[in-house]
Design an enzyme around this catalytic site. Structure first.
Site, mmCIF file in Angstrom:
data_model
loop_
_atom_site.group_PDB
_atom_site.id
_atom_site.type_symbol
_atom_site.label_atom_id
_atom_site.label_comp_id
_atom_site.label_asym_id
_atom_site.label_seq_id
_atom_site.Cartn_x
_atom_site.Cartn_y
_atom_site.Cartn_z
ATOM 1 C CD GLU A 117 3.656 16.762 -2.736
ATOM 2 O OE1 GLU A 117 3.105 16.642 -1.575
ATOM 3 O OE2 GLU A 117 4.149 16.003 -3.277
ATOM 4 N NE ARG A 125 -5.155 11.113 0.009
ATOM 5 C CZ ARG A 125 -4.127 10.393 -0.558
ATOM 6 N NH1 ARG A 125 -3.225 10.964 -1.284
ATOM 7 N NH2 ARG A 125 -3.507 9.367 0.197
ATOM 8 C CD GLN A 150 0.076 8.317 3.191
ATOM 9 O OE1 GLN A 150 0.548 7.934 4.569
ATOM 10 N NE2 GLN A 150 0.843 8.486 2.274
ATOM 11 N NE ARG A 184 -1.029 7.595 -6.689
ATOM 12 C CZ ARG A 184 -0.799 7.528 -5.608
ATOM 13 N NH1 ARG A 184 -0.276 8.643 -4.885
ATOM 14 N NH2 ARG A 184 -0.923 6.543 -4.648
ATOM 15 C CG HIS A 210 0.159 15.447 -3.214
ATOM 16 N ND1 HIS A 210 0.769 15.013 -4.047
ATOM 17 C CD2 HIS A 210 0.510 14.755 -2.275
ATOM 18 C CE1 HIS A 210 1.448 14.047 -3.799
ATOM 19 N NE2 HIS A 210 1.386 13.753 -2.606
HETATM 20 O O1 LIG Z 1 0.302 7.457 -2.103
HETATM 21 P P1 LIG Z 1 -0.122 8.739 -1.378
HETATM 22 O O2 LIG Z 1 -0.723 8.549 -0.148
HETATM 23 O O3 LIG Z 1 -0.866 9.515 -2.532
HETATM 24 O O4 LIG Z 1 1.103 9.659 -0.965
HETATM 25 C C1 LIG Z 1 1.832 10.102 -2.036
HETATM 26 C C2 LIG Z 1 3.113 11.029 -1.350
HETATM 27 O O5 LIG Z 1 2.754 12.047 -0.969
HETATM 28 C C3 LIG Z 1 3.622 12.858 -0.254
HETATM 29 O O6 LIG Z 1 4.326 13.637 -1.393
HETATM 30 C C4 LIG Z 1 4.544 12.293 0.799
HETATM 31 O O7 LIG Z 1 5.446 13.151 1.110
HETATM 32 C C5 LIG Z 1 5.107 10.990 0.133
HETATM 33 O O8 LIG Z 1 5.693 10.174 1.294
HETATM 34 C C6 LIG Z 1 3.811 10.148 -0.221
HETATM 35 O O9 LIG Z 1 4.331 8.844 -0.763
#
Ligand SMILES: O=P(O)(O)OC[C@H]1O[C@H](O)[C@H](O)[C@@H](O)[C@@H]1O
Length: 277
Positions: free
Chosen positions: A252, A74, A69, A51, A148
């Site tokens: 990002e 990563r 996701q 994070r 990111h």
């Molecule tokens: O919590 P994560 O999977 O690291 O994602 C963190 C964030 O990433 C990006 O900025 C997306 O646009 C967000 O929708 C998401 O919440």
């Protein structure tokens, strides 16, 4: 188990630290001043995405029916391809990391690929250069990519981001409604999650560390995502402290709205440069 880290050291307390877990840049210090935000609650277990810093989003941005996701890059161990080396002429330090397809990636995504991530640490700049090769002889490779970047800021409400005026964006906090940005200097004062399309190659972020400005330059990364979870969305994130959203701003650069399509045997190159002004 915690993953190992690689440090680029340019002298003068200017360093960049990379965790091989995701090839995540976890620190960038310029004259001993940290420029990147990493949560106090970030987990370094070699499983969860880190994070903060600069997580490497590939081959998918956002929730993904095929896998984790923001893709698997990563959360996988990368290999150090070239250890940090100092250029005697400029004093700059460069290192390279590599991720190729393996059993694990093929399980989610049955494609051959080779990603090389080159980091160059300059006096006041960090250059992040990405190359993706499609080694296949007959299949196209289609992917999204995003760096990111979590900037460390003393007070997010005092930052402005330039370069977005006139750009269309999808607002994920408003059911993916599409808007056109009217502001010359965008401010973040609430939960913000926007995908700006076809943004120009430069953004300037004001009031980062020590009240300075940060220039974000990008090449072959058409979009810019702007994210801050604020107090609402932070509740969903176990690895972010309640008040930390005030000290971070995610700007990002990525290629997400039109994915990259690579013909067999071809390569993509894109990059981001962060510069303390
Ligand atoms: O919590 P994560 O999977 O690291 O994602 C963190 C964030 O990433 C990006 O900025 C997306 O646009 C967000 O929708 C998401 O919440």
């Amino acid at each position: 188990m915690a993953s190992s880290v690689v440090m680029l050291d340019r002298g003068n307390n200017t360093t960049c630290t990379v965790n091989l877990h995701g090839a995540t840049v976890v620190s960038w210090r310029v004259n001993n001043q940290e420029q990147l935000f990493v949560s106090k609650q970030a987990v370094f277990d070699g499983k969860k995405a880190i994070r903060g810093g600069i997580p490497f989003v590939f081959p998918h941005f956002g929730s993904w029916p095929c896998g984790p996701q923001h893709g698997f890059a990563r959360v996988l161990p990368w290999t150090l391809e070239r250890p940090p080396e100092r250029n005697p002429a400029t004093g700059d330090v460069e290192a390279a990391f590599i991720l190729t397809d393996n059993e694990h990636t093929q399980h989610y995504w049955n494609h051959a690929f080779r990603v090389t991530y080159r980091l160059i640490l300059r006096e006041k700049e960090l250059h992040c250069h990405v190359q993706v090769v499609n080694p296949s002889r007959d299949r196209e490779l289609c992917f999204q990519l995003l760096l990111h970047t979590y900037l460390k800021v003393p007070d997010v409400t005092r930052c402005q981001i330039t370069g977005l005026r006139g750009c269309t964006y999808t607002d994920k906090t408003r059911d993916e409604a599409v808007f056109q940005e009217a502001s010359e200097g965008v401010q973040v004062t609430e939960w913000t999650d926007r995908v700006y399309r076809n943004t120009p190659s430069e953004h300037i972020v004001t009031n980062v560390v020590s009240g300075r400005k940060m220039r974000v330059l990008k090449y072959n990364l058409a979009d810019t995502v702007l994210w801050n979870p604020w107090s609402q969305d932070v509740q969903r994130l176990s690895d972010l402290c309640a008040e930390e959203y005030r000290s971070m701003l995610c700007v990002e650069p990525g290629q997400v709205t039109s994915p990259v399509m690579l013909l067999p045997g071809t390569a993509y190159e894109g990059s981001m440069m962060l510069q303390v002004m």
